[in-house]
Every structure is written in structure tokens, then in C-alpha cells.
Design a protein around this motif. Sequence first.
Motif, PDB file in Angstrom:
ATOM      1  N   HIS A 112       0.833  -1.199   0.000  1.00 28.22           N
ATOM      2  CA  HIS A 112       0.000   0.000   0.000  1.00 28.22           C
ATOM      3  C   HIS A 112       0.872   1.256   0.000  1.00 28.22           C
ATOM      4  N   LEU A 113       1.922   1.257   0.810  1.00 30.33           N
ATOM      5  CA  LEU A 113       2.830   2.400   0.832  1.00 30.33           C
ATOM      6  C   LEU A 113       3.508   2.587  -0.525  1.00 30.33           C
ATOM      7  N   SER A 114       3.924   1.485  -1.124  1.00 34.75           N
ATOM      8  CA  SER A 114       4.569   1.568  -2.436  1.00 34.75           C
ATOM      9  C   SER A 114       3.620   2.157  -3.470  1.00 34.75           C
ATOM     10  N   PHE A 115       2.359   1.786  -3.410  1.00 33.34           N
ATOM     11  CA  PHE A 115       1.375   2.319  -4.352  1.00 33.34           C
ATOM     12  C   PHE A 115       1.191   3.823  -4.162  1.00 33.34           C
ATOM     13  N   PHE A 116       1.081   4.262  -2.916  1.00 32.79           N
ATOM     14  CA  PHE A 116       0.884   5.683  -2.647  1.00 32.79           C
ATOM     15  C   PHE A 116       2.078   6.505  -3.146  1.00 32.79           C
ATOM     16  N   VAL A 117       3.289   5.990  -2.926  1.00 30.49           N
ATOM     17  CA  VAL A 117       4.479   6.703  -3.378  1.00 30.49           C
ATOM     18  C   VAL A 117       4.525   6.739  -4.901  1.00 30.49           C
ATOM     19  N   PHE A 118       4.254   5.600  -5.529  1.00 28.73           N
ATOM     20  CA  PHE A 118       4.280   5.545  -6.994  1.00 28.73           C
ATOM     21  C   PHE A 118       3.195   6.428  -7.594  1.00 28.73           C
ATOM     22  N   PHE A 119       2.042   6.531  -6.939  1.00 29.86           N
ATOM     23  CA  PHE A 119       0.942   7.357  -7.434  1.00 29.86           C
ATOM     24  C   PHE A 119       1.358   8.817  -7.540  1.00 29.86           C
ATOM     25  N   THR A 120       2.153   9.292  -6.577  1.00 31.80           N
ATOM     26  CA  THR A 120       2.590  10.693  -6.606  1.00 31.80           C
ATOM     27  C   THR A 120       3.529  10.978  -7.764  1.00 31.80           C
ATOM     28  N   MET A 121       4.157   9.941  -8.322  1.00 36.69           N
ATOM     29  CA  MET A 121       5.026  10.137  -9.471  1.00 36.69           C
ATOM     30  C   MET A 121       4.236  10.287 -10.767  1.00 36.69           C
ATOM     31  N   LEU A 122       2.970   9.865 -10.758  1.00 36.16           N
ATOM     32  CA  LEU A 122       2.139   9.911 -11.960  1.00 36.16           C
ATOM     33  C   LEU A 122       1.192  11.103 -11.978  1.00 36.16           C
ATOM     34  N   PHE A 123       0.705  11.500 -10.807  1.00 37.24           N
ATOM     35  CA  PHE A 123      -0.310  12.553 -10.734  1.00 37.24           C
ATOM     36  C   PHE A 123       0.060  13.551  -9.643  1.00 37.24           C
ATOM     37  N   ASN A 124      -0.314  14.805  -9.877  1.00 37.15           N
ATOM     38  CA  ASN A 124      -0.172  15.835  -8.849  1.00 37.15           C
ATOM     39  C   ASN A 124      -1.251  16.883  -9.048  1.00 37.15           C
ATOM     40  N   GLY A 125      -1.407  17.731  -8.067  1.00 39.08           N
ATOM     41  CA  GLY A 125      -2.480  18.710  -8.107  1.00 39.08           C
ATOM     42  C   GLY A 125      -2.239  19.887  -9.027  1.00 39.08           C
ATOM     43  N   GLY A 126      -1.023  20.048  -9.521  1.00 37.52           N
ATOM     44  CA  GLY A 126      -0.725  21.174 -10.394  1.00 37.52           C
ATOM     45  C   GLY A 126      -0.193  22.373  -9.641  1.00 37.52           C
ATOM     46  N   LEU A 127       0.315  23.343 -10.391  1.00 37.49           N
ATOM     47  CA  LEU A 127       0.967  24.500  -9.791  1.00 37.49           C
ATOM     48  C   LEU A 127      -0.005  25.388  -9.026  1.00 37.49           C
ATOM     49  N   VAL A 128      -1.188  25.613  -9.604  1.00 39.67           N
ATOM     50  CA  VAL A 128      -2.144  26.523  -8.959  1.00 39.67           C
ATOM     51  C   VAL A 128      -2.590  25.974  -7.612  1.00 39.67           C
ATOM     52  N   ALA A 129      -2.955  24.690  -7.589  1.00 35.90           N
ATOM     53  CA  ALA A 129      -3.394  24.081  -6.326  1.00 35.90           C
ATOM     54  C   ALA A 129      -2.262  24.073  -5.300  1.00 35.90           C
ATOM     55  N   SER A 130      -1.029  23.796  -5.758  1.00 43.33           N
ATOM     56  CA  SER A 130       0.112  23.800  -4.836  1.00 43.33           C
ATOM     57  C   SER A 130       0.348  25.191  -4.269  1.00 43.33           C
ATOM     58  N   TYR A 131       0.260  26.203  -5.129  1.00 38.44           N
ATOM     59  CA  TYR A 131       0.480  27.575  -4.669  1.00 38.44           C
ATOM     60  C   TYR A 131      -0.572  27.983  -3.631  1.00 38.44           C
ATOM     61  N   ILE A 132      -1.821  27.651  -3.893  1.00 36.35           N
ATOM     62  CA  ILE A 132      -2.885  27.996  -2.946  1.00 36.35           C
ATOM     63  C   ILE A 132      -2.662  27.276  -1.620  1.00 36.35           C
ATOM     64  N   MET A 133      -2.274  26.004  -1.686  1.00 41.40           N
ATOM     65  CA  MET A 133      -2.067  25.240  -0.451  1.00 41.40           C
ATOM     66  C   MET A 133      -0.937  25.836   0.382  1.00 41.40           C
ATOM     67  N   TRP A 134       0.202  26.121  -0.252  1.00 39.93           N
ATOM     68  CA  TRP A 134       1.361  26.585   0.512  1.00 39.93           C
ATOM     69  C   TRP A 134       1.181  28.012   1.023  1.00 39.93           C
ATOM     70  N   THR A 135       0.465  28.853   0.281  1.00 35.08           N
ATOM     71  CA  THR A 135       0.353  30.259   0.684  1.00 35.08           C
ATOM     72  C   THR A 135      -0.846  30.537   1.584  1.00 35.08           C
ATOM     73  N   ARG A 136      -1.983  29.884   1.315  1.00 30.29           N
ATOM     74  CA  ARG A 136      -3.195  30.201   2.075  1.00 30.29           C
ATOM     75  C   ARG A 136      -3.432  29.274   3.260  1.00 30.29           C
ATOM     76  N   ILE A 137      -2.854  28.080   3.216  1.00 28.27           N
ATOM     77  CA  ILE A 137      -3.047  27.145   4.324  1.00 28.27           C
ATOM     78  C   ILE A 137      -1.815  27.126   5.233  1.00 28.27           C
ATOM     79  N   PHE A 138      -0.634  26.983   4.619  1.00 24.75           N
ATOM     80  CA  PHE A 138       0.592  26.887   5.417  1.00 24.75           C
ATOM     81  C   PHE A 138       1.299  28.231   5.592  1.00 24.75           C
ATOM     82  N   HIS A 139       0.976  29.220   4.769  1.00 26.35           N
ATOM     83  CA  HIS A 139       1.516  30.580   4.903  1.00 26.35           C
ATOM     84  C   HIS A 139       3.052  30.582   4.976  1.00 26.35           C
ATOM     85  N   ILE A 140       3.689  30.013   3.982  1.00 27.97           N
ATOM     86  CA  ILE A 140       5.147  29.916   4.001  1.00 27.97           C
ATOM     87  C   ILE A 140       5.818  31.028   3.197  1.00 27.97           C
TER      88      ILE A 140
END
Length: 300
Positions: A112-140
Motif C-alpha cells: 500500500h505504501l509503495s502504491f501511494f508513493v508511486f501514485f505521486t510520481m504519476l499525478f499531482n495537483g498542479g501548480l495553482v493548487a500547490s500555490y494555494i495550499m502553501w500560501t493560504r493554508i501553510f503561509h510559508i
Amino acid sequence: MEMNLLTKGERAFSIFSVVVLLLVSVMALAPFVLILMSSITQEKVLLTNGYSFWPAEFSFDSYLYMWNQREQIGRSYLTSLGVTAVGTAVSLMITTMLAYPMSRRDFKYHNHLSFFVFFTMLFNGGLVASYIMWTRIFHIQNTYFALLLPNLLLSGMNVLLVRNYYQNSVPFDLIEAAEIDGASELVTFWRVMIPLSVPVNVTVGLFTGLAYWNDWTNALYYVNDPFYFGIQNFLVRMMNNIQFLSSGSAAGMVSGGTVQLPSTGIRMSLAVIGVLPILVIYPFLQKYLTKGVIMGAIKG
């Protein structure tokens, strides 16, 4: 004595291999030599004759200009060195601690762990979603966390590389022996797995360190305070300023005319300054690199 045991064809092949490797080595070193020579060439010679491996006229004006910016460059160097050191250490710790349970076939959820790690290599949320997450949720934004966390802290490829190394290079009998001796999982990981996986750890550490040192996109997206700029971002900003001052648009702003700066030579000196730490560190880690990549790339 050993060469006498070789056949004529084997000796010819050995000589041919050495010649080919020497040519490849020269081709690999040539760009670095060209950059270094161009950085100490007179600007007018560069514009007239182009790049050459031996300058027709030497000039250290570009390095003099860089020396005048030593305070800002030094601060950016320290920022990049600190972020690279901390980021590489934390990333290596997370990577190895995640790869260890994935490598244990007696662990119920290792697939299960191997699948989750491999899944992140195939799909991601994209730049816009990442930017919103890091700036509006984590405020970095405008913090050192902006240079450490996004994109670089954990790589799925590195986790799988370390997992495969654990599975193929560390005998499971050693883990069982440690368990029989009463060692906990943490002790087994620290006393058995880590000492036996130095090549892959150094390899992954080198990959991660290079990524942190060469990164400029995190600061581009999440930082607008020059105090937090690393060396790559500062050098890009310096180059943009030089191009502006050397252009006609700055003619009326500085001394009533255009500013004569060795922009081409400075560009080359910036490249030398940026790559210098990597050239210094890499020879000490090279002996681990090949073994770590080969053993970690074998599928278990």
C-alpha cells in the motif's frame, strides 16, 4: 603480467576503450573550461571574436564587479548553503524512514505504501493548487520554509531507489538476527540498515542537494523579499539588473549615458560561482554514486 595474459584483440579493445573514455572526458570538461576562460576575457574581445579556450586579452572586470557585490552574494551563498544542508538532511531522513517499511516484506502494508508513493510520481495537483495550499493554508511565503518544503523535500523516485537498495543489498537474515537479539525497529533501522546503505544514501543525498542548490522556482513563486533569496535567484536578479543598466533605456538614469558593464563576462562568472561548490564536493562523493544508482535501480 596481467597484460601478457590478454589476447591481441583484448589489448586492442582496452586501448580503444581508454581512448574513447579520454575523449568523452575532454568533451565533458570542455564546457567548464570555456566558461572559465570566457569569464576572464576582455568584453570587447568576446563581442568581436566570440568565445575561445584561450583569451586573446585577459580581464578580471567581471570578477571585480562581483567582488563589489560580495556582501549580497555572501548572504545569498549562506542562504543556499543552509537551505541545501538542512533540506538534504531532512529529506534524506524522511526518504530512508519511509523506504524502510516499504522494503520489509513482512510488513502488512508495504504494498500500500509503495502504491501511494508511486501514485505521486504519476499525478499531482498542479501548480495553482500547490500555490494555494502553501500560501493560504501553510503561509510559508517570505520564509525559509518556502525554500525548503515545496517540491523538493520528498521525491517518490528517491524513495523507490532506497527501497530497492534495502531489498536487494541488505540480507533479511541480518534484520531477523537483530530482532532475535531484542533490537527494536528503530534500533534495527539505525544500527543495521543505515550503516549498510551508505552508497544509496550518499547518492540520494547528492541528487537532493543538487536539486536544492540549483532551485530557483520556489523563491520565484513564494518569495519576494530579497533577504531570503538564494544564490541562484540573486544571480538571476543581478543579471537582469546588468542587462537593464547596459541597455539604452537606462541611459538617462546613470551618469547621463549608458553604463559599460562586461555583461557577457559577468554572465560567465555567474555560472562559475554557481557551479563551484558542486565541482568541489562531487569528487568526494563520486565513488558512492555508481554503486548506489545501480543497486538501487534493480527491481526487487
